[in-house]
Write a protein that holds these residues in place. Structure first.
Motif, PDB file in Angstrom:
ATOM      1  N   ASP A  37      -6.363   6.665  -1.120  1.00  0.00           N
ATOM      2  CA  ASP A  37      -5.518   7.692  -1.736  1.00  0.00           C
ATOM      3  C   ASP A  37      -4.203   7.071  -2.207  1.00  0.00           C
ATOM      4  O   ASP A  37      -3.676   6.149  -1.574  1.00  0.00           O
ATOM      5  N   LYS A  38      -3.665   7.600  -3.284  1.00  0.00           N
ATOM      6  CA  LYS A  38      -2.424   7.083  -3.849  1.00  0.00           C
ATOM      7  C   LYS A  38      -1.240   7.968  -3.447  1.00  0.00           C
ATOM      8  O   LYS A  38      -1.410   9.085  -2.980  1.00  0.00           O
ATOM      9  N   LEU A  39      -0.041   7.427  -3.632  1.00  0.00           N
ATOM     10  CA  LEU A  39       1.184   8.194  -3.451  1.00  0.00           C
ATOM     11  C   LEU A  39       1.793   8.472  -4.823  1.00  0.00           C
ATOM     12  O   LEU A  39       1.496   7.768  -5.802  1.00  0.00           O
ATOM     13  N   TYR A  40       2.681   9.488  -4.875  1.00  0.00           N
ATOM     14  CA  TYR A  40       3.159   9.959  -6.175  1.00  0.00           C
ATOM     15  C   TYR A  40       4.677  10.107  -6.196  1.00  0.00           C
ATOM     16  O   TYR A  40       5.308  10.390  -5.174  1.00  0.00           O
ATOM     17  N   THR A  41       5.238   9.888  -7.388  1.00  0.00           N
ATOM     18  CA  THR A  41       6.620  10.268  -7.665  1.00  0.00           C
ATOM     19  C   THR A  41       6.594  11.322  -8.780  1.00  0.00           C
ATOM     20  O   THR A  41       5.597  11.471  -9.483  1.00  0.00           O
ATOM     21  N   THR A  42       7.703  12.030  -8.926  1.00  0.00           N
ATOM     22  CA  THR A  42       7.813  13.067  -9.951  1.00  0.00           C
ATOM     23  C   THR A  42       8.868  12.671 -10.968  1.00  0.00           C
ATOM     24  O   THR A  42      10.009  12.371 -10.600  1.00  0.00           O
ATOM     25  N   ASP A  43       8.497  12.644 -12.229  1.00  0.00           N
ATOM     26  CA  ASP A  43       9.457  12.345 -13.291  1.00  0.00           C
ATOM     27  C   ASP A  43      10.487  13.472 -13.341  1.00  0.00           C
ATOM     28  O   ASP A  43      10.128  14.640 -13.563  1.00  0.00           O
ATOM     29  N   PRO A  44      11.788  13.163 -13.130  1.00  0.00           N
ATOM     30  CA  PRO A  44      12.799  14.236 -13.078  1.00  0.00           C
ATOM     31  C   PRO A  44      12.986  14.959 -14.402  1.00  0.00           C
ATOM     32  O   PRO A  44      13.468  16.093 -14.427  1.00  0.00           O
ATOM     33  N   GLN A  45      12.597  14.353 -15.513  1.00  0.00           N
ATOM     34  CA  GLN A  45      12.792  14.986 -16.819  1.00  0.00           C
ATOM     35  C   GLN A  45      11.598  15.838 -17.229  1.00  0.00           C
ATOM     36  O   GLN A  45      11.754  16.944 -17.729  1.00  0.00           O
ATOM     37  N   LEU A  90       3.621  13.933 -12.576  1.00  0.00           N
ATOM     38  CA  LEU A  90       3.321  13.173 -11.365  1.00  0.00           C
ATOM     39  C   LEU A  90       2.825  11.793 -11.757  1.00  0.00           C
ATOM     40  O   LEU A  90       1.907  11.654 -12.575  1.00  0.00           O
ATOM     41  N   ILE A  91       3.427  10.764 -11.172  1.00  0.00           N
ATOM     42  CA  ILE A  91       3.056   9.378 -11.453  1.00  0.00           C
ATOM     43  C   ILE A  91       2.422   8.804 -10.192  1.00  0.00           C
ATOM     44  O   ILE A  91       3.037   8.805  -9.123  1.00  0.00           O
ATOM     45  N   ALA A  92       1.192   8.304 -10.310  1.00  0.00           N
ATOM     46  CA  ALA A  92       0.442   7.808  -9.158  1.00  0.00           C
ATOM     47  C   ALA A  92       0.682   6.313  -8.963  1.00  0.00           C
ATOM     48  O   ALA A  92       0.805   5.557  -9.940  1.00  0.00           O
ATOM     49  N   TYR A  93       0.746   5.902  -7.693  1.00  0.00           N
ATOM     50  CA  TYR A  93       0.950   4.489  -7.353  1.00  0.00           C
ATOM     51  C   TYR A  93      -0.078   4.059  -6.302  1.00  0.00           C
ATOM     52  O   TYR A  93      -0.231   4.734  -5.278  1.00  0.00           O
ATOM     53  N   PRO A  94      -0.797   2.951  -6.541  1.00  0.00           N
ATOM     54  CA  PRO A  94      -1.693   2.429  -5.496  1.00  0.00           C
ATOM     55  C   PRO A  94      -0.883   1.901  -4.325  1.00  0.00           C
ATOM     56  O   PRO A  94       0.261   1.456  -4.488  1.00  0.00           O
ATOM     57  N   VAL A  95      -1.473   1.945  -3.137  1.00  0.00           N
ATOM     58  CA  VAL A  95      -0.760   1.575  -1.910  1.00  0.00           C
ATOM     59  C   VAL A  95      -1.500   0.430  -1.226  1.00  0.00           C
ATOM     60  O   VAL A  95      -2.699   0.537  -0.924  1.00  0.00           O
ATOM     61  N   LEU A  96      -0.795  -0.668  -0.999  1.00  0.00           N
ATOM     62  CA  LEU A  96      -1.352  -1.827  -0.305  1.00  0.00           C
ATOM     63  C   LEU A  96      -1.014  -1.753   1.179  1.00  0.00           C
ATOM     64  O   LEU A  96       0.128  -1.487   1.552  1.00  0.00           O
ATOM     65  N   VAL A  97      -2.033  -1.990   2.025  1.00  0.00           N
ATOM     66  CA  VAL A  97      -1.853  -1.982   3.477  1.00  0.00           C
ATOM     67  C   VAL A  97      -2.220  -3.361   4.012  1.00  0.00           C
ATOM     68  O   VAL A  97      -3.295  -3.881   3.714  1.00  0.00           O
ATOM     69  N   CYS A  98      -1.328  -3.973   4.783  1.00  0.00           N
ATOM     70  CA  CYS A  98      -1.554  -5.279   5.398  1.00  0.00           C
ATOM     71  C   CYS A  98      -1.323  -5.152   6.903  1.00  0.00           C
ATOM     72  O   CYS A  98      -0.407  -4.450   7.327  1.00  0.00           O
ATOM     73  N   VAL A  99      -2.134  -5.842   7.707  1.00  0.00           N
ATOM     74  CA  VAL A  99      -1.994  -5.726   9.157  1.00  0.00           C
ATOM     75  C   VAL A  99      -2.337  -7.049   9.831  1.00  0.00           C
ATOM     76  O   VAL A  99      -3.242  -7.779   9.390  1.00  0.00           O
ATOM     77  N   LEU A 100      -1.601  -7.368  10.883  1.00  0.00           N
ATOM     78  CA  LEU A 100      -1.918  -8.493  11.771  1.00  0.00           C
ATOM     79  C   LEU A 100      -2.747  -7.927  12.924  1.00  0.00           C
ATOM     80  O   LEU A 100      -2.230  -7.165  13.734  1.00  0.00           O
ATOM     81  N   PRO A 101      -4.050  -8.235  12.988  1.00  0.00           N
ATOM     82  CA  PRO A 101      -4.927  -7.565  13.954  1.00  0.00           C
ATOM     83  C   PRO A 101      -4.575  -7.817  15.409  1.00  0.00           C
ATOM     84  O   PRO A 101      -4.887  -6.985  16.263  1.00  0.00           O
ATOM     85  N   PHE A 102      -3.930  -8.933  15.730  1.00  0.00           N
ATOM     86  CA  PHE A 102      -3.612  -9.201  17.131  1.00  0.00           C
ATOM     87  C   PHE A 102      -2.629  -8.161  17.681  1.00  0.00           C
ATOM     88  O   PHE A 102      -2.848  -7.577  18.742  1.00  0.00           O
ATOM     89  N   SER A 103      -1.551  -7.901  16.945  1.00  0.00           N
ATOM     90  CA  SER A 103      -0.511  -6.992  17.429  1.00  0.00           C
ATOM     91  C   SER A 103      -0.581  -5.603  16.789  1.00  0.00           C
ATOM     92  O   SER A 103       0.020  -4.662  17.293  1.00  0.00           O
ATOM     93  N   GLY A 104      -1.320  -5.479  15.674  1.00  0.00           N
ATOM     94  CA  GLY A 104      -1.333  -4.208  14.964  1.00  0.00           C
ATOM     95  C   GLY A 104      -0.088  -3.988  14.115  1.00  0.00           C
ATOM     96  O   GLY A 104       0.098  -2.909  13.556  1.00  0.00           O
TER      97      GLY A 104
END
Length: 519
Positions: free
Chosen positions: A151-159, A163-177
């Protein structure tokens, strides 16, 4: 059949079985059998007598019911179910196929098969035995797993409110989470590289390896044993102490289970708290993500006293490889001709950037990365802008405009708040006079040029004189226009305000007589 019809006629006359048997020389048992069959049909005697012989024979001599098949044993039922087990599991993976659909098809073939509850229970057991996972222990600072959230996150053009959609990158170190989450302008490789740079900076170091799925930005050819990565991502890995790149098997999310789980956690601890908030810019959006991410890291693990940041700080961060002094930045270059509106067109983003108007008609070189756009003429930089990804938009610097365009640009920014803000710097009377000038016009824009003229009087005279003139005009004049203040200053009438405010030079005493003494 003649005897049967005679028996029915006599029964219709309500004769007894004994008398009928004696008259027809037939046993009473036979007569009772005919009578029972006729009554079982539910038809009156008269209707039965009107039937042909074949129809009447079917009623008096009904066909014998077939013998019920022997009950199916539990062993036979289980054997029949086992034979279709793999079929059931395979069909459940197809779109729209449910257990109820399979059960109904199963009953058509095996009417004495399992009921629905037992059918579902047996399938569940098979799925559990087949769906077995291996617990893998990861070493500290050994690997980082990355993936894009579905799922993407969105911003709203004030003018425009778009709705502008943005892809979301998730990175994790599995040892510590310990994780990093960022919304990107798009999912292109340059933006991905920039986000990975931010990720390592957030961690404060680089792990030994990186695991990703077969995303097209990073993997040019998927292979279970030797996937081929793009040249750019290999250069990025080499820049960060030769991070070992790994790709999962195709359609095998369990090869990176920690980041798959972290995406779900991100939905509940980042997406959910942001669902009712409105954000207008991407930096504003990422700032909110980072705030919620830090709060997530401080929450203790279930049934444990420590949290992710404690485990990361104590056991993992010291083992991360140090980062290079400079970030890896991918730069692109292109050429563009300066248009008549003193802008160059960057085709990749469909965006216009301004340059000094004296370069109209010249061909300039554009060098850009994910953040900056630099424009050169013969190795000399003539303009620099923050990169914008707004398609068919334009980024303009005021100093690049001709003087006439600058004046027009300034005029385009005129409004009531602008003039009140500027006039307040001169004084409260000036602000009040400007406010009355604007409010006196049915169309506010009609007063703006007069406001500009009044404010410029402070340059040719002084702020103090303009303030005194506005005060005098507010007290004595009903004409609230620019010309009133200009005339007051031209005739030095503003000095009368200062004279009126001066205190009396002669103190009062008994030798001074007023007008009362001359009556």
């Amino acid at each position: 059949m003649q005897i049967i019809r005679t028996v029915l006629q006599l029964l219709q006359r309500k004769l007894s079985e004994r008398s009928i048997a004696k008259e027809l020389n037939v046993s009473r048992t036979t007569i009772r059998k005919y009578d029972d069959a006729s009554k079982a049909s539910g038809l009156p005697y008269q209707e039965l007598l009107g039937m042909d012989d074949a129809s009447l024979s079917e009623i008096i001599y009904p066909a014998a019911k077939p013998e019920a098949p022997p009950p199916v044993s539990d062993e036979q039922r289980l054997e029949a179910f086992e034979a279709k087990r793999e079929y059931f599991l395979k069909e459940l993976s197809r779109t729209g196929v449910t257990k109820q659909i399979l059960w109904k098809e199963y009953l058509v073939e095996h009417p004495d098969g399992y009921k629905y509850t037992q059918f579902c229970e047996r399938i569940r057991r098979y799925q559990q035995t087949k769906d077995v996972s291996l617990r893998i222990e990861y070493k500290p600072a050994d690997v980082v797993m990355i993936d894009f959230a579905g799922d993407k996150l969105y911003t709203t053009d004030p003018q425009t409110g778009e709705l502008i959609a943005y892809p979301v990158l998730v990175c994790v170190l599995p040892f510590s989470g310990y994780s990093y989450v960022e919304a990107l302008p798009d999912a292109s490789l340059p933006q991905l590289v920039k986000a990975l740079n931010n990720c390592l900076a957030f961690f404060g170091g680089a792990p030994s390896s990186l695991i990703t799925d077969n995303m097209r930005q990073m993997v040019t050819k998927a292979c279970r044993y030797e996937p081929i990565f793009t040249d750019l991502i290999q250069a990025w890995a080499h820049h960060h102490n030769n991070i070992h790149l790994k790709a999962t098997r195709v359609r095998s999310p369990r090869d990176k289970p920690h980041v798959e789980n972290e995406v779900k956690v991100t939905y509940s601890r980042v997406y959910a708290p942001m669902r009712d908030q409105v954000y207008h810019t991407l930096p504003e959006l990422n700032k909110a993500i980072l705030r919620l991410l830090k709060r997530h890291h401080k929450q203790p693990f279930q049934k444990k006293e420590h949290n992710r940041i404690d485990l990361f700080t104590a056991s993992e961060q010291p083992l991360l490889q140090s980062l290079p002094a400079d970030r890896y930045v991918m730069k692109h270059s292109t050429k563009a001709k300066v248009q008549r509106d003193y802008h160059v067109f960057l085709g990749e983003d469909r965006h216009l950037y301004s340059v000094p108007f004296i370069h109209i008609g010249k061909t300039l070189k554009i060098i850009y990365d994910t953040d900056l756009v630099e424009i050169y003429l013969d190795y000399k930089r003539v303009a620099q802008h923050r990169r914008s990804y707004k398609k068919y938009g334009q980024t303009t610097t005021k100093e690049h405009m001709p003087e006439a365009h600058q004046a027009y640009h300034e005029q385009m920014g005129w409004n009531r708040d602008y003039f009140l803000k500027v006039s307040a710097k001169i004084g409260p009377c000036t602000r009040q006079y400007i406010e009355r000038m604007i409010d006196s016009k049915p169309i506010k824009e009609q007063a703006y040029k007069g406001c500009v003229g009044l404010l410029r009087l402070a340059d040719s005279h002084s702020k103090e004189r303009v303030e005194a003139a506005c005060k005098l005009a507010l007290e004595q004049s009903n004409s609230i226009v620019y010309r009133t203040i200009a005339n007051i200053l031209l005739n030095n009438r503003d000095s009368a305000v200062d004279d009126a405010n001066q205190t009396d030079l002669f103190p009062a005493h008994e030798n001074l007589r007023g007008s009362e003494a001359y009556k």
